[in-house]
Design a protein around this motif. Sequence first.
Motif, PDB file in Angstrom:
ATOM      1  N   VAL A 194       7.498  27.971   7.496  1.00 35.43           N
ATOM      2  CA  VAL A 194       8.102  27.338   6.321  1.00 35.43           C
ATOM      3  C   VAL A 194       9.272  26.446   6.737  1.00 35.43           C
ATOM      4  CG1 VAL A 194       9.266  27.729   4.122  1.00 35.43           C
ATOM      5  CG2 VAL A 194       7.403  29.242   4.834  1.00 35.43           C
ATOM      6  N   ILE A 195      10.129  26.981   7.618  1.00 31.07           N
ATOM      7  CA  ILE A 195      11.266  26.185   8.083  1.00 31.07           C
ATOM      8  C   ILE A 195      10.785  24.987   8.892  1.00 31.07           C
ATOM      9  CG2 ILE A 195      13.200  26.172   9.704  1.00 31.07           C
ATOM     10  CD1 ILE A 195      14.023  28.805   8.752  1.00 31.07           C
ATOM     11  N   LEU A 196       9.794  25.206   9.751  1.00 29.44           N
ATOM     12  CA  LEU A 196       9.260  24.099  10.537  1.00 29.44           C
ATOM     13  C   LEU A 196       8.658  23.027   9.641  1.00 29.44           C
ATOM     14  CD1 LEU A 196       7.571  26.045  13.495  1.00 29.44           C
ATOM     15  CD2 LEU A 196       9.764  24.843  13.484  1.00 29.44           C
ATOM     16  N   SER A 197       8.022  23.450   8.555  1.00 31.61           N
ATOM     17  CA  SER A 197       7.459  22.485   7.605  1.00 31.61           C
ATOM     18  C   SER A 197       8.554  21.638   6.978  1.00 31.61           C
ATOM     19  CB  SER A 197       6.680  23.217   6.501  1.00 31.61           C
ATOM     20  OG  SER A 197       5.608  23.949   7.033  1.00 31.61           O
ATOM     21  N   VAL A 198       9.653  22.289   6.633  1.00 29.09           N
ATOM     22  CA  VAL A 198      10.792  21.556   6.058  1.00 29.09           C
ATOM     23  C   VAL A 198      11.335  20.546   7.063  1.00 29.09           C
ATOM     24  CG1 VAL A 198      13.153  21.765   5.203  1.00 29.09           C
ATOM     25  CG2 VAL A 198      11.416  23.427   4.494  1.00 29.09           C
ATOM     26  N   LEU A 199      11.435  20.967   8.322  1.00 31.16           N
ATOM     27  CA  LEU A 199      11.950  20.078   9.366  1.00 31.16           C
ATOM     28  C   LEU A 199      11.032  18.891   9.612  1.00 31.16           C
ATOM     29  CD1 LEU A 199      13.255  22.698  11.969  1.00 31.16           C
ATOM     30  CD2 LEU A 199      14.580  21.362  10.307  1.00 31.16           C
ATOM     31  N   ILE A 200       9.760  19.056   9.261  1.00 32.69           N
ATOM     32  CA  ILE A 200       8.805  17.942   9.400  1.00 32.69           C
ATOM     33  C   ILE A 200       8.859  17.029   8.182  1.00 32.69           C
ATOM     34  CG2 ILE A 200       6.354  17.344   9.548  1.00 32.69           C
ATOM     35  CD1 ILE A 200       5.948  19.939  11.141  1.00 32.69           C
ATOM     36  N   ILE A 201       8.866  17.627   6.993  1.00 32.34           N
ATOM     37  CA  ILE A 201       8.808  16.851   5.753  1.00 32.34           C
ATOM     38  C   ILE A 201      10.124  16.137   5.455  1.00 32.34           C
ATOM     39  CG2 ILE A 201       8.717  17.082   3.240  1.00 32.34           C
ATOM     40  CD1 ILE A 201       6.001  16.991   4.365  1.00 32.34           C
ATOM     41  N   ALA A 202      11.243  16.818   5.656  1.00 28.71           N
ATOM     42  CA  ALA A 202      12.551  16.251   5.284  1.00 28.71           C
ATOM     43  C   ALA A 202      12.821  14.887   5.926  1.00 28.71           C
ATOM     44  CB  ALA A 202      13.665  17.237   5.611  1.00 28.71           C
ATOM     45  N   PRO A 203      12.615  14.729   7.243  1.00 25.65           N
ATOM     46  CA  PRO A 203      12.844  13.401   7.836  1.00 25.65           C
ATOM     47  C   PRO A 203      11.931  12.324   7.255  1.00 25.65           C
ATOM     48  CG  PRO A 203      12.747  15.082   9.544  1.00 25.65           C
ATOM     49  CD  PRO A 203      12.282  15.722   8.275  1.00 25.65           C
ATOM     50  N   VAL A 204      10.693  12.718   6.915  1.00 25.06           N
ATOM     51  CA  VAL A 204       9.756  11.754   6.337  1.00 25.06           C
ATOM     52  C   VAL A 204      10.276  11.262   4.990  1.00 25.06           C
ATOM     53  CG1 VAL A 204       7.415  11.425   5.445  1.00 25.06           C
ATOM     54  CG2 VAL A 204       7.777  12.760   7.532  1.00 25.06           C
ATOM     55  N   LEU A 205      10.771  12.196   4.167  1.00 26.77           N
ATOM     56  CA  LEU A 205      11.318  11.817   2.866  1.00 26.77           C
ATOM     57  C   LEU A 205      12.557  10.933   3.040  1.00 26.77           C
ATOM     58  CD1 LEU A 205      11.049  15.209   0.916  1.00 26.77           C
ATOM     59  CD2 LEU A 205       9.470  13.279   0.879  1.00 26.77           C
ATOM     60  N   TRP A 206      13.362  11.251   4.050  1.00 32.06           N
ATOM     61  CA  TRP A 206      14.589  10.480   4.276  1.00 32.06           C
ATOM     62  C   TRP A 206      14.272   9.066   4.753  1.00 32.06           C
ATOM     63  CZ3 TRP A 206      17.052   8.749   8.936  1.00 32.06           C
ATOM     64  CH2 TRP A 206      18.356   8.254   8.732  1.00 32.06           C
ATOM     65  N   VAL A 207      13.336   8.953   5.698  1.00 35.30           N
ATOM     66  CA  VAL A 207      12.977   7.641   6.244  1.00 35.30           C
ATOM     67  C   VAL A 207      12.316   6.769   5.181  1.00 35.30           C
ATOM     68  CG1 VAL A 207      11.471   6.447   7.886  1.00 35.30           C
ATOM     69  CG2 VAL A 207      12.792   8.444   8.622  1.00 35.30           C
TER      70      VAL A 207
ATOM     71  N   LEU B  30       0.838  -1.204   0.000  1.00 34.89           N
ATOM     72  CA  LEU B  30       0.000   0.000   0.000  1.00 34.89           C
ATOM     73  C   LEU B  30       0.867   1.246   0.000  1.00 34.89           C
ATOM     74  CD1 LEU B  30      -2.763   1.353   0.210  1.00 34.89           C
ATOM     75  CD2 LEU B  30      -2.592   1.153   2.707  1.00 34.89           C
ATOM     76  N   TRP B  31       1.944   1.248   0.819  1.00 35.39           N
ATOM     77  CA  TRP B  31       2.847   2.392   0.856  1.00 35.39           C
ATOM     78  C   TRP B  31       3.544   2.590  -0.485  1.00 35.39           C
ATOM     79  CZ3 TRP B  31       3.795   6.759   2.959  1.00 35.39           C
ATOM     80  CH2 TRP B  31       5.020   7.395   2.710  1.00 35.39           C
ATOM     81  N   SER B  32       3.956   1.495  -1.109  1.00 41.62           N
ATOM     82  CA  SER B  32       4.624   1.573  -2.403  1.00 41.62           C
ATOM     83  C   SER B  32       3.717   2.234  -3.431  1.00 41.62           C
ATOM     84  CB  SER B  32       5.030   0.177  -2.888  1.00 41.62           C
ATOM     85  OG  SER B  32       5.972  -0.393  -1.997  1.00 41.62           O
ATOM     86  N   TYR B  33       2.430   1.966  -3.324  1.00 40.02           N
ATOM     87  CA  TYR B  33       1.480   2.571  -4.267  1.00 40.02           C
ATOM     88  C   TYR B  33       1.245   4.041  -3.936  1.00 40.02           C
ATOM     89  CZ  TYR B  33      -2.979   3.892  -6.309  1.00 40.02           C
ATOM     90  OH  TYR B  33      -3.972   4.571  -6.974  1.00 40.02           O
ATOM     91  N   LEU B  34       0.977   4.315  -2.654  1.00 32.34           N
ATOM     92  CA  LEU B  34       0.646   5.686  -2.263  1.00 32.34           C
ATOM     93  C   LEU B  34       1.828   6.633  -2.437  1.00 32.34           C
ATOM     94  CD1 LEU B  34      -1.455   5.113   0.981  1.00 32.34           C
ATOM     95  CD2 LEU B  34      -2.299   5.782  -1.276  1.00 32.34           C
ATOM     96  N   SER B  35       3.048   6.139  -2.192  1.00 30.65           N
ATOM     97  CA  SER B  35       4.225   7.003  -2.240  1.00 30.65           C
ATOM     98  C   SER B  35       4.517   7.530  -3.639  1.00 30.65           C
ATOM     99  CB  SER B  35       5.453   6.262  -1.714  1.00 30.65           C
ATOM    100  OG  SER B  35       5.737   5.133  -2.526  1.00 30.65           O
ATOM    101  N   THR B  36       3.911   6.921  -4.636  1.00 33.71           N
ATOM    102  CA  THR B  36       4.145   7.367  -6.020  1.00 33.71           C
ATOM    103  C   THR B  36       3.022   8.256  -6.536  1.00 33.71           C
ATOM    104  OG1 THR B  36       3.100   5.355  -6.896  1.00 33.71           O
ATOM    105  CG2 THR B  36       5.496   5.301  -6.546  1.00 33.71           C
TER     106      THR B  36
END
Length: 214
Positions: free
Chosen positions: A45-58, A7-13
Amino acid sequence: MTGVANLWSYLSTTPLLWLTATILAYLAADAIARRLHNHPLANPVILSVLIIAPVLWVTKTEYATYFEGAQFIHFLLGPATIALALPLWDNRETIGTSVAPILLALVAGSVTAAGSTILLAQAFGLSPDVILSLAPKSTTAPVALGISEAVGGLPALTAVLVILTGITGAVIVTPLMTVLRIPRVCGHRIHEHVATDSTSMWPPVPRHVATPLR
């Protein structure tokens, strides 16, 4: 577990996932900023980056995949910039009484901001693409990104620099002006906007305001 992975493989794209994630991250960041009374360092904006960036990395998500969803928000930067004209129009009478000093401040501030940045960057031996990315850092984010892309800079780098410039201006410029006893122009933060992209740090001129801002 395999079902969840599939499901994640599908949603992530799909673009919708990262569009939703970006909106949720910003809402969370904005809530945090409000809790901190909109302190300049608590930039949404910076806080959003700090939230999104780890998610993209993980999740090992490529930026290109993420941007397929985020590009819809990126598109709205254009209309958002045009919308900045509304409070200016509503306060046209106040602005009209001080056209000369406002224009002088804009020209002097713009030349100083861009010129000093380019000269310092060259003195430190930075590469041409980095210099071109630095040059428009003191304009509002959508305009800065467009300029950076048009002149051959790195828009992603420019975006970060614009935010950092805004934070620096919000933290330093206003207290400095107060210490130096330099009055505000028309009650509007002209001195902050020409030196930094403080539109990301402070609200624009409120609509239907008859008296100057503090």
